[in-house]
Design an enzyme around this catalytic site. Sequence first.
Site, PDB file in Angstrom:
ATOM      1  N   SER A 102     -18.105 -59.501  21.257  1.00  0.00           N
ATOM      2  CA  SER A 102     -19.041 -59.036  20.216  1.00  0.00           C
ATOM      3  C   SER A 102     -19.569 -60.196  19.377  1.00  0.00           C
ATOM      4  N   PHE A 140     -27.014 -58.407  12.848  1.00  0.00           N
ATOM      5  CA  PHE A 140     -28.173 -57.604  13.251  1.00  0.00           C
ATOM      6  C   PHE A 140     -28.092 -56.257  12.562  1.00  0.00           C
ATOM      7  N   GLY A 141     -29.038 -55.967  11.688  1.00  0.00           N
ATOM      8  CA  GLY A 141     -28.971 -54.731  10.909  1.00  0.00           C
ATOM      9  C   GLY A 141     -29.986 -53.698  11.371  1.00  0.00           C
ATOM     10  N   LEU A 142     -29.513 -52.753  12.168  1.00  0.00           N
ATOM     11  CA  LEU A 142     -30.376 -51.648  12.591  1.00  0.00           C
ATOM     12  C   LEU A 142     -29.813 -50.321  12.078  1.00  0.00           C
ATOM     13  N   THR A 143     -28.530 -50.059  12.369  1.00  0.00           N
ATOM     14  CA  THR A 143     -27.904 -48.769  12.033  1.00  0.00           C
ATOM     15  C   THR A 143     -27.824 -48.573  10.521  1.00  0.00           C
ATOM     16  N   TRP A 173     -22.115 -50.445   9.539  1.00  0.00           N
ATOM     17  CA  TRP A 173     -21.445 -50.840  10.793  1.00  0.00           C
ATOM     18  C   TRP A 173     -22.015 -52.133  11.378  1.00  0.00           C
ATOM     19  N   CYS A 250     -34.128 -55.834  22.003  1.00  0.00           N
ATOM     20  CA  CYS A 250     -32.965 -56.713  21.782  1.00  0.00           C
ATOM     21  C   CYS A 250     -31.695 -56.008  22.247  1.00  0.00           C
ATOM     22  N   GLU A 375     -24.123 -49.912  20.449  1.00  0.00           N
ATOM     23  CA  GLU A 375     -25.220 -50.251  21.377  1.00  0.00           C
ATOM     24  C   GLU A 375     -25.713 -49.028  22.132  1.00  0.00           C
ATOM     25  N   PHE A 395     -34.828 -36.177  23.433  1.00  0.00           N
ATOM     26  CA  PHE A 395     -34.794 -36.593  22.023  1.00  0.00           C
ATOM     27  C   PHE A 395     -35.957 -36.030  21.208  1.00  0.00           C
TER      28      PHE A 395
HETATM   29  P1  TGC Z   1     -38.709 -43.859  21.904  1.00  0.00           P
HETATM   30  O1  TGC Z   1     -39.939 -43.132  21.420  1.00  0.00           O
HETATM   31  O2  TGC Z   1     -38.089 -43.450  23.185  1.00  0.00           O
HETATM   32  O3  TGC Z   1     -39.017 -45.426  22.006  1.00  0.00           O
HETATM   33  C1  TGC Z   1     -39.719 -46.128  21.007  1.00  0.00           C
HETATM   34  C2  TGC Z   1     -40.390 -47.323  21.665  1.00  0.00           C
HETATM   35  O4  TGC Z   1     -39.381 -48.218  22.155  1.00  0.00           O
HETATM   36  C3  TGC Z   1     -39.513 -48.384  23.591  1.00  0.00           C
HETATM   37  N1  TGC Z   1     -38.145 -48.484  24.135  1.00  0.00           N
HETATM   38  C4  TGC Z   1     -37.601 -49.629  24.529  1.00  0.00           C
HETATM   39  N2  TGC Z   1     -38.108 -50.871  24.609  1.00  0.00           N
HETATM   40  C5  TGC Z   1     -37.292 -51.852  25.064  1.00  0.00           C
HETATM   41  N3  TGC Z   1     -36.005 -51.631  25.418  1.00  0.00           N
HETATM   42  C6  TGC Z   1     -35.460 -50.401  25.333  1.00  0.00           C
HETATM   43  N4  TGC Z   1     -34.178 -50.214  25.667  1.00  0.00           N
HETATM   44  C7  TGC Z   1     -36.270 -49.325  24.885  1.00  0.00           C
HETATM   45  N5  TGC Z   1     -36.068 -48.004  24.681  1.00  0.00           N
HETATM   46  C8  TGC Z   1     -37.224 -47.500  24.224  1.00  0.00           C
HETATM   47  C9  TGC Z   1     -40.267 -47.163  24.048  1.00  0.00           C
HETATM   48  O5  TGC Z   1     -40.946 -47.413  25.263  1.00  0.00           O
HETATM   49  C10 TGC Z   1     -41.227 -46.953  22.887  1.00  0.00           C
HETATM   50  O6  TGC Z   1     -42.262 -47.933  22.998  1.00  0.00           O
HETATM   51  P2  TGC Z   1     -43.754 -47.603  22.474  1.00  0.00           P
HETATM   52  O7  TGC Z   1     -44.561 -48.772  22.922  1.00  0.00           O
HETATM   53  O8  TGC Z   1     -44.136 -46.293  23.114  1.00  0.00           O
HETATM   54  O9  TGC Z   1     -43.652 -47.495  20.981  1.00  0.00           O
HETATM   55  O10 TGC Z   1     -37.653 -43.828  20.696  1.00  0.00           O
HETATM   56  P3  TGC Z   1     -36.773 -42.633  20.115  1.00  0.00           P
HETATM   57  O11 TGC Z   1     -36.924 -42.671  18.629  1.00  0.00           O
HETATM   58  O12 TGC Z   1     -37.066 -41.343  20.817  1.00  0.00           O
HETATM   59  O13 TGC Z   1     -35.276 -43.123  20.456  1.00  0.00           O
HETATM   60  C11 TGC Z   1     -34.831 -43.218  21.755  1.00  0.00           C
HETATM   61  C12 TGC Z   1     -33.326 -43.591  21.795  1.00  0.00           C
HETATM   62  C13 TGC Z   1     -32.471 -42.474  21.257  1.00  0.00           C
HETATM   63  C14 TGC Z   1     -32.982 -43.819  23.254  1.00  0.00           C
HETATM   64  C15 TGC Z   1     -33.065 -44.888  20.992  1.00  0.00           C
HETATM   65  O14 TGC Z   1     -33.388 -44.782  19.686  1.00  0.00           O
HETATM   66  C16 TGC Z   1     -31.670 -45.413  21.142  1.00  0.00           C
HETATM   67  O15 TGC Z   1     -31.434 -46.217  22.045  1.00  0.00           O
HETATM   68  N6  TGC Z   1     -30.698 -45.038  20.242  1.00  0.00           N
HETATM   69  C17 TGC Z   1     -29.384 -45.675  20.213  1.00  0.00           C
HETATM   70  C18 TGC Z   1     -29.310 -46.607  19.028  1.00  0.00           C
HETATM   71  C19 TGC Z   1     -28.511 -47.823  19.312  1.00  0.00           C
HETATM   72  O16 TGC Z   1     -28.262 -48.211  20.445  1.00  0.00           O
HETATM   73  N7  TGC Z   1     -28.105 -48.524  18.259  1.00  0.00           N
HETATM   74  C20 TGC Z   1     -27.412 -49.752  18.405  1.00  0.00           C
HETATM   75  C21 TGC Z   1     -27.339 -50.492  17.087  1.00  0.00           C
HETATM   76  S1  TGC Z   1     -26.916 -52.198  17.269  1.00  0.00           S
HETATM   77  C22 TGC Z   1     -25.326 -52.203  17.743  1.00  0.00           C
HETATM   78  O17 TGC Z   1     -24.702 -51.246  17.994  1.00  0.00           O
HETATM   79  C23 TGC Z   1     -24.746 -53.547  17.842  1.00  0.00           C
HETATM   80  S2  TGC Z   1     -23.073 -53.601  18.256  1.00  0.00           S
HETATM   81  C24 TGC Z   1     -22.951 -55.252  18.299  1.00  0.00           C
HETATM   82  C25 TGC Z   1     -21.695 -55.792  18.859  1.00  0.00           C
HETATM   83  O18 TGC Z   1     -20.753 -55.999  18.067  1.00  0.00           O
HETATM   84  O19 TGC Z   1     -21.659 -56.109  20.079  1.00  0.00           O
HETATM   85  P1  FAD Z   2     -24.134 -40.666  15.454  1.00  0.00           P
HETATM   86  O1  FAD Z   2     -25.489 -41.090  15.833  1.00  0.00           O
HETATM   87  O2  FAD Z   2     -23.978 -39.878  14.195  1.00  0.00           O
HETATM   88  O3  FAD Z   2     -23.520 -39.837  16.667  1.00  0.00           O
HETATM   89  C1  FAD Z   2     -22.360 -39.005  16.527  1.00  0.00           C
HETATM   90  C2  FAD Z   2     -22.194 -38.227  17.843  1.00  0.00           C
HETATM   91  O4  FAD Z   2     -23.345 -37.414  18.052  1.00  0.00           O
HETATM   92  C3  FAD Z   2     -22.083 -39.151  19.061  1.00  0.00           C
HETATM   93  O5  FAD Z   2     -21.145 -38.627  19.954  1.00  0.00           O
HETATM   94  C4  FAD Z   2     -23.472 -39.091  19.663  1.00  0.00           C
HETATM   95  O6  FAD Z   2     -23.459 -39.336  21.071  1.00  0.00           O
HETATM   96  C5  FAD Z   2     -23.868 -37.651  19.344  1.00  0.00           C
HETATM   97  N1  FAD Z   2     -25.319 -37.494  19.343  1.00  0.00           N
HETATM   98  C6  FAD Z   2     -26.232 -38.052  18.501  1.00  0.00           C
HETATM   99  N2  FAD Z   2     -27.472 -37.697  18.856  1.00  0.00           N
HETATM  100  C7  FAD Z   2     -27.356 -36.911  19.947  1.00  0.00           C
HETATM  101  C8  FAD Z   2     -28.275 -36.246  20.806  1.00  0.00           C
HETATM  102  N3  FAD Z   2     -29.602 -36.331  20.627  1.00  0.00           N
HETATM  103  N4  FAD Z   2     -27.782 -35.507  21.838  1.00  0.00           N
HETATM  104  C9  FAD Z   2     -26.443 -35.443  22.054  1.00  0.00           C
HETATM  105  N5  FAD Z   2     -25.526 -36.049  21.290  1.00  0.00           N
HETATM  106  C10 FAD Z   2     -25.971 -36.779  20.254  1.00  0.00           C
HETATM  107  N6  FAD Z   2     -25.097 -51.264  14.483  1.00  0.00           N
HETATM  108  C11 FAD Z   2     -25.936 -52.275  14.164  1.00  0.00           C
HETATM  109  O7  FAD Z   2     -27.102 -52.065  13.842  1.00  0.00           O
HETATM  110  N7  FAD Z   2     -25.498 -53.577  14.199  1.00  0.00           N
HETATM  111  C12 FAD Z   2     -24.205 -53.891  14.515  1.00  0.00           C
HETATM  112  O8  FAD Z   2     -23.862 -55.094  14.560  1.00  0.00           O
HETATM  113  C13 FAD Z   2     -23.309 -52.842  14.830  1.00  0.00           C
HETATM  114  N8  FAD Z   2     -22.000 -53.126  15.074  1.00  0.00           N
HETATM  115  C14 FAD Z   2     -21.101 -52.094  15.183  1.00  0.00           C
HETATM  116  C15 FAD Z   2     -19.738 -52.369  15.214  1.00  0.00           C
HETATM  117  C16 FAD Z   2     -18.819 -51.325  15.252  1.00  0.00           C
HETATM  118  C17 FAD Z   2     -17.345 -51.621  15.215  1.00  0.00           C
HETATM  119  C18 FAD Z   2     -19.268 -49.986  15.327  1.00  0.00           C
HETATM  120  C19 FAD Z   2     -18.288 -48.843  15.403  1.00  0.00           C
HETATM  121  C20 FAD Z   2     -20.616 -49.715  15.305  1.00  0.00           C
HETATM  122  C21 FAD Z   2     -21.542 -50.750  15.209  1.00  0.00           C
HETATM  123  N9  FAD Z   2     -22.914 -50.492  15.077  1.00  0.00           N
HETATM  124  C22 FAD Z   2     -23.799 -51.512  14.797  1.00  0.00           C
HETATM  125  C23 FAD Z   2     -23.393 -49.118  14.971  1.00  0.00           C
HETATM  126  C24 FAD Z   2     -23.473 -48.363  16.298  1.00  0.00           C
HETATM  127  O9  FAD Z   2     -24.561 -48.785  17.049  1.00  0.00           O
HETATM  128  C25 FAD Z   2     -23.525 -46.878  15.985  1.00  0.00           C
HETATM  129  O10 FAD Z   2     -22.228 -46.505  15.571  1.00  0.00           O
HETATM  130  C26 FAD Z   2     -23.978 -46.039  17.164  1.00  0.00           C
HETATM  131  O11 FAD Z   2     -25.319 -46.306  17.492  1.00  0.00           O
HETATM  132  C27 FAD Z   2     -23.810 -44.530  16.908  1.00  0.00           C
HETATM  133  O12 FAD Z   2     -24.287 -44.170  15.647  1.00  0.00           O
HETATM  134  P2  FAD Z   2     -23.363 -43.277  14.656  1.00  0.00           P
HETATM  135  O13 FAD Z   2     -22.040 -43.954  14.577  1.00  0.00           O
HETATM  136  O14 FAD Z   2     -24.134 -43.073  13.422  1.00  0.00           O
HETATM  137  O15 FAD Z   2     -23.136 -41.929  15.419  1.00  0.00           O
END
Ligand code: TGC
Ligand code: FAD
Length: 396
Positions: A102, A140-143, A173, A250, A375, A395
């Site tokens: 990570s 990286f601040g998204l969530t 987070w 990203c 992620e 979605f």
């Molecule tokens: P949606 O309308 O589907 O998409 C919006 C625009 O984005 C494009 N797109 C992508 N582009 C590049 N890569 C991808 N993976 C892409 N996915 C979608 C899409 O084509 C569209 O483009 P445009 O030109 O039409 O505007 O968006 P939505 O609002 O319906 O959401 C879709 C969904 C649920 C799949 C997305 O929001 C999602 O992936 N949610 C999960 C959030 C997530 O992964 N958060 C992670 C936070 S960071 C983190 O966790 C770091 S942990 C770090 C560590 O310690 O390792």
């Molecule tokens: P929620 O979105 O509230 O989801 C809760 C449950 O509901 C899950 O089981 C999910 O699958 C389910 N759910 C949600 N929507 C749907 C749907 N449409 N259909 C079916 N099921 C659904 N984020 C950053 O931006 N930067 C970071 O560096 C980063 N680091 C992290 C480090 C740690 C240790 C952790 C735990 C998280 C980190 N995150 C980071 C945040 C991480 O990306 C989020 O925790 C993750 O995206 C899920 O969001 P949430 O925890 O709010 O769960």
Amino acid sequence: MNHSVKTDQYTHHDHYGVDELLDSDHLLARDAVRAWVKQEVSPIIESYAEKGECPTHLFKGLAEIGAFGPSLPTEYGGGGMDEIAYGVIMQELERGDSGIRSMASVQGSLVMYPIFRYGSEAQKKKYLPKLGSGEFIGCFGLTEPDHGSNPGGMTTNIKDDGDAYILNGAKMWITNSPVADLAVVWAKDEEGAIRGMVVESDSKGFSAPEIHGKWSLRASITGELVFEDVRVPKENVFPEIKGLKGPLSCLSKARYGIAWGAVGAALDCYDSALRYSLEREQFGKPIGQFQLTQKKLAEMITEITKAQLLVWRLGTLANKGKATPAQISMAKRNNVHMALEVAREARQIHGGMGITNEYPIMRHMMNLETVLTYEGTHDIHLLITGMEVTGLNAFK
Ligand code: TGC
Ligand code: FAD
């Protein structure tokens, strides 16, 4: 703080000759990172995880072994290698600990990569060399507290104020935020478009309180980001990119690394379980001689081998710029889930010893619960695959 020291007996497992698919640069990078993990991570990681402390001294070493942005160009602080090299490096790091991977994923794929891909030339010159060398730590601040799986709903916002924007809101987070020198932050502008920017942590109104009480990823530091009227100079905002595709692109880069990394955690659990099954005797013979133990081990290595082949193919596609977000989702979901199942089976093979910190199993298992969620959660990735195969968006 004193930390106890452990020896790492890991040996590599390659049942389908996947190593033959790697070139000499991949093997060199892999062996160097493996040696570094054995020397620097394995001896201390159990102790840091137990105490819930991040071994921040490893940031410099990670930079030295080229773990920050392995596939970014060298002139921008990266390693100048290909996507498979990036993958094998993440695999070796996560073999040590998901939290160490990570540290590298965030710095390379979620901080350096967005600056490289979307930053101005001045931003690249100012930040990338220092991030690549580990002099600066990024996050990286998204969530947000109320927007995890649905980052498009974010409420963090910027308002125009002459030569700067005023940033308000909160992120939740965030890996590395309490120790970060800068944050790549995603916020909505006055038109509601998502914009990315570099926010320096010594800015007035910026704070990053640590989140305590995690049972998972305990050797990684996690915090919030709170912005109270933070002035962000306009030159710190990424000039062109607007919309959710900025941060999501990203995430594709980082999810790719996790798909490889999870195989490393699984290999470590399998390796420990195999060794234990040959050493531990019950009913007068090694437990590895019982058919039920062999079933567990055979299934574990079969699933690991499938995952190794999946990421190798994903890597060859990524090298041609052809790996799609949906393909990356499938690999992240499959491989992390596989690793968690392998950890659970490995825990059983170790019997009671499997719950102790004498073995890496519970640490990997607990870490993987986070990896399954961050992620993009397991179910979000399932729905991305579902959308691809049906053409219907769950979605919307
Ligand atoms: P949606 O309308 O589907 O998409 C919006 C625009 O984005 C494009 N797109 C992508 N582009 C590049 N890569 C991808 N993976 C892409 N996915 C979608 C899409 O084509 C569209 O483009 P445009 O030109 O039409 O505007 O968006 P939505 O609002 O319906 O959401 C879709 C969904 C649920 C799949 C997305 O929001 C999602 O992936 N949610 C999960 C959030 C997530 O992964 N958060 C992670 C936070 S960071 C983190 O966790 C770091 S942990 C770090 C560590 O310690 O390792
Ligand atoms: P929620 O979105 O509230 O989801 C809760 C449950 O509901 C899950 O089981 C999910 O699958 C389910 N759910 C949600 N929507 C749907 C749907 N449409 N259909 C079916 N099921 C659904 N984020 C950053 O931006 N930067 C970071 O560096 C980063 N680091 C992290 C480090 C740690 C240790 C952790 C735990 C998280 C980190 N995150 C980071 C945040 C991480 O990306 C989020 O925790 C993750 O995206 C899920 O969001 P949430 O925890 O709010 O769960």
